[in-house]
Structure formats: C-alpha cells, structure tokens
Design a protein around this motif. Sequence first.
Motif, PDB file in Angstrom:
ATOM      1  N   THR A  19      -0.908   1.778  -3.236  1.00 33.63           N
ATOM      2  CA  THR A  19      -0.706   2.912  -4.137  1.00 33.63           C
ATOM      3  C   THR A  19      -0.147   2.432  -5.467  1.00 33.63           C
ATOM      4  OG1 THR A  19       1.565   3.294  -3.406  1.00 33.63           O
ATOM      5  CG2 THR A  19      -0.205   4.388  -2.165  1.00 33.63           C
TER       6      THR A  19
ATOM      7  N   ARG B  13       0.177   4.332 -13.192  1.00 34.62           N
ATOM      8  CA  ARG B  13      -0.916   5.159 -12.682  1.00 34.62           C
ATOM      9  C   ARG B  13      -1.887   5.504 -13.811  1.00 34.62           C
ATOM     10  NH1 ARG B  13       2.128   8.390 -10.523  1.00 34.62           N
ATOM     11  NH2 ARG B  13       2.194   7.458  -8.437  1.00 34.62           N
TER      12      ARG B  13
ATOM     13  N   LEU C 195      -3.961   2.393 -14.499  1.00 42.37           N
ATOM     14  CA  LEU C 195      -4.959   2.223 -13.456  1.00 42.37           C
ATOM     15  C   LEU C 195      -6.111   3.223 -13.603  1.00 42.37           C
ATOM     16  CD1 LEU C 195      -2.547   1.551 -10.472  1.00 42.37           C
ATOM     17  CD2 LEU C 195      -4.352  -0.006 -11.254  1.00 42.37           C
ATOM     18  N   ARG C 196      -5.798   4.411 -14.068  1.00 44.13           N
ATOM     19  CA  ARG C 196      -6.851   5.401 -14.310  1.00 44.13           C
ATOM     20  C   ARG C 196      -7.822   4.877 -15.368  1.00 44.13           C
ATOM     21  NH1 ARG C 196      -3.904   9.595 -16.155  1.00 44.13           N
ATOM     22  NH2 ARG C 196      -3.426  10.237 -14.019  1.00 44.13           N
TER      23      ARG C 196
ATOM     24  N   THR D  48      -9.858   1.812 -13.804  1.00 44.23           N
ATOM     25  CA  THR D  48     -10.896   2.184 -12.833  1.00 44.23           C
ATOM     26  C   THR D  48     -12.099   2.815 -13.528  1.00 44.23           C
ATOM     27  OG1 THR D  48      -9.782   4.303 -12.407  1.00 44.23           O
ATOM     28  CG2 THR D  48      -9.277   2.477 -10.914  1.00 44.23           C
TER      29      THR D  48
ATOM     30  N   GLN E  15     -10.455   3.313  -6.968  1.00 41.12           N
ATOM     31  CA  GLN E  15      -9.516   4.179  -6.260  1.00 41.12           C
ATOM     32  C   GLN E  15     -10.202   4.801  -5.045  1.00 41.12           C
ATOM     33  OE1 GLN E  15      -7.759   7.249  -8.663  1.00 41.12           O
ATOM     34  NE2 GLN E  15      -6.113   7.643  -7.202  1.00 41.12           N
ATOM     35  N   GLU E  16      -9.518   4.699  -3.914  1.00 41.11           N
ATOM     36  CA  GLU E  16     -10.034   5.299  -2.694  1.00 41.11           C
ATOM     37  C   GLU E  16      -9.676   6.779  -2.631  1.00 41.11           C
ATOM     38  OE1 GLU E  16      -8.461   2.869   0.498  1.00 41.11           O
ATOM     39  OE2 GLU E  16     -10.305   1.684   0.489  1.00 41.11           O
TER      40      GLU E  16
ATOM     41  N   GLY F  29      -6.095   7.836  -2.587  1.00 40.78           N
ATOM     42  CA  GLY F  29      -5.268   7.629  -3.773  1.00 40.78           C
ATOM     43  C   GLY F  29      -4.836   6.195  -3.959  1.00 40.78           C
ATOM     44  N   SER F  30      -5.108   5.333  -2.977  1.00 39.79           N
ATOM     45  CA  SER F  30      -4.762   3.919  -3.088  1.00 39.79           C
ATOM     46  C   SER F  30      -5.828   3.178  -3.890  1.00 39.79           C
ATOM     47  CB  SER F  30      -4.626   3.295  -1.697  1.00 39.79           C
ATOM     48  OG  SER F  30      -3.534   3.860  -1.004  1.00 39.79           O
ATOM     49  N   PHE F  31      -5.442   2.011  -4.391  1.00 40.51           N
ATOM     50  CA  PHE F  31      -6.340   1.217  -5.235  1.00 40.51           C
ATOM     51  C   PHE F  31      -6.763  -0.052  -4.502  1.00 40.51           C
ATOM     52  CE2 PHE F  31      -3.960   3.934  -8.028  1.00 40.51           C
ATOM     53  CZ  PHE F  31      -4.914   4.376  -8.937  1.00 40.51           C
TER      54      PHE F  31
END
Length: 342
Positions: free
Chosen positions: A45, A61, A64-65, A68, A75-76, A79-81
């Motif tokens: 996460t 976060r 990471l957005r 991705t 991102q799964e 919610g994990s990466f």
Amino acid sequence: MSGAIPAESLVSGLMEHALSAACAASVRAAVTLGLPEALGEAPATADVLATAVGADPGALRRLLRSLTSYGVFAQEGTGSFVHTEKSRALREDSPDSIKYLVLWCTEPWLWSLWGDLDEAVRTGGEIFTRTHGRRFYEHLHTRWPESARIFNRAMTQQTRLSATVIADMLPMSGAGTVADVGGGQGLVLGTLLERHPHLRGFLLDLPDVVANADARLHSGGELADRVRLVPGDCLDEISVEADVYLFKNILGADDGTSVRILRNAMKAARPGARMVIVENFVDDGPGERLASALDLRMLLVIGGQKHTRAGLLGIAERAGLTVRGVRPVDSSLHMIETVVPG
C-alpha cells in the motif's frame, strides 16, 4: 469553423504536452525516493511504501497516482501497488536498469535550460555557457562531481543496453583488430573481444575516461593482453591502424566536426578498412520521438545534434568514405557500415 471551441480531446492533449514536465519529475522522484527498491515482489500500500521511503503517505499516494498513469507501477483492485516492466527497469539491481539514465535526463540544472529553448532555436547554439560561464563538460567535471558521477553511470548503462546487440551485428570476418573510438569504458569493445577470441582491440577516449575503463581491459584483467588503451582526443588525432573502426554516439557535433573525426581515423587507416557508425536518426524508425528529444537537449547543453538519416550518410560521404549499408540496431539506433576507399 472560425471561433469554434476546440474539441475537448485537443485541449486535454495539448495540456498534457504542456504539463509533461510533471511526468519527468514524477519518474525522477520515484528514483530519488527509492520507490522501485522499496516495492518488493509482494503488493504494498501507499502507507507501507511511505514508511519505507520516509515520505508523507498522502503525498506519496498522489505521486503513485501520477506514475501509474504512465505505466510506472500499477495499482491492484485492493489499492495496493505492484511493479511493472517500467518500474523494474528503475531498480538499480535490475540487469537492464536505466536508473542513472533517468537521473541524467532529469538533472535539476537542466530544468532551467529548457525554459530558454526558444533562445537556443533563435541563435542555433547552446545556452549552457551563457548561463553558467563555462562550457558544459568543463563545468560538469569541476563544479558538479555528483552529476558527473551520474553521467558516467548513465553512459555505462546506455552502452550496456546495446553492447550485446552491436557485438552480434558487427561483421568481424577477416578482421584482426578493432578500434573503439570514443568508446568510453570499453563495454562494447570488451563484448566484441569475448565474441571473437582472435580479435585484438584499441580503446580510444579522453585520458580520464580511459583511466576508468572496464576492469577486463586494464592490466591484470581477463582481456588486458588483447587490448591497448589509447588516451587522447579524436578531434586532434586518431593514432591507431585497425581493420575496423567503431564510432558509437560520438558524431553528435556539427557536420564539420563530425567529418573531422572520421577523417582523422582515415589518416591512420589503410584502404579497405571498415568504419562503422552507430547513431540515432531523428527522422527514421520508432525511436524518432526519443531521438528528437535528445537532439534538443544536445542543442541546449553543448550545441550538438542528432542527425537525420540523409545528414549522417552525407557526413560519411563528405569524409570520403564509401557507404555500404544501413541497418537498425534497435528502436532508436542504426548502424552505418562504410569502407575506406582503395
């Protein structure tokens, strides 16, 4: 029609172009924070990753957005990466790592230069000297030692990515000697010598570069008895006679300087010697967008350039070489095979 509001896709597309620095900054931030190394094989996460890299969870976060959206991490549904091919290539321990190439392309001193691209286009020359008071390579090695270290590692990574392909492609039948002109640490030369046990080689580059050549080529190295390290400047002289001369990514100056380098080699070569040029074309192949970006960076920083296909062939012909053929090496590199006329 006149006065029509632009289509939403057109507006958003142009805005993405205008904000593309955010993509470069996001990738650099991922590397400098150590995100590719912090994320292992198991999904994690943003909170877990924030603890691992010492970052604010909410801000991470958001980073990471952004990443991705460009395919760097995924991102799964939970919610994990997880890693993608792109994020794995940013890990330092990856066999095909481009970590230092990414850092080199996004060094902080470069950001302000991009803002003056219009001035470089007006004048047709570099603007680094005007900004920093001295030429780029002199400034890099005297004022920015950490950036110089990143540069050296980036060039090693860049060469490692193509060394095997070049060594497999380069025709060495009938050749006993090869000279790698401006060959850096000698990764391509070392790979060639491993492929061809009968071959002997010369590594030509600036003195401080040759001094830090691949350990295989130095005294006591496994290839040392088949190599001569030749410190010098190819703009002044190329002093060795060889059956094959390799010029990889060193003809990035103006046309006249590029012709001069080739002619310096021709002075030492005998008729029939092969001269192989490996370069990016800015107008040919799927790597055209990358080559065009590198071309503009070279304009800003050193006043250099990437050439068109016709331009580079013209340089070889102006030097007096006979062009035998052109082949793609990968998506962004091409190999031009030429010969010294008899």
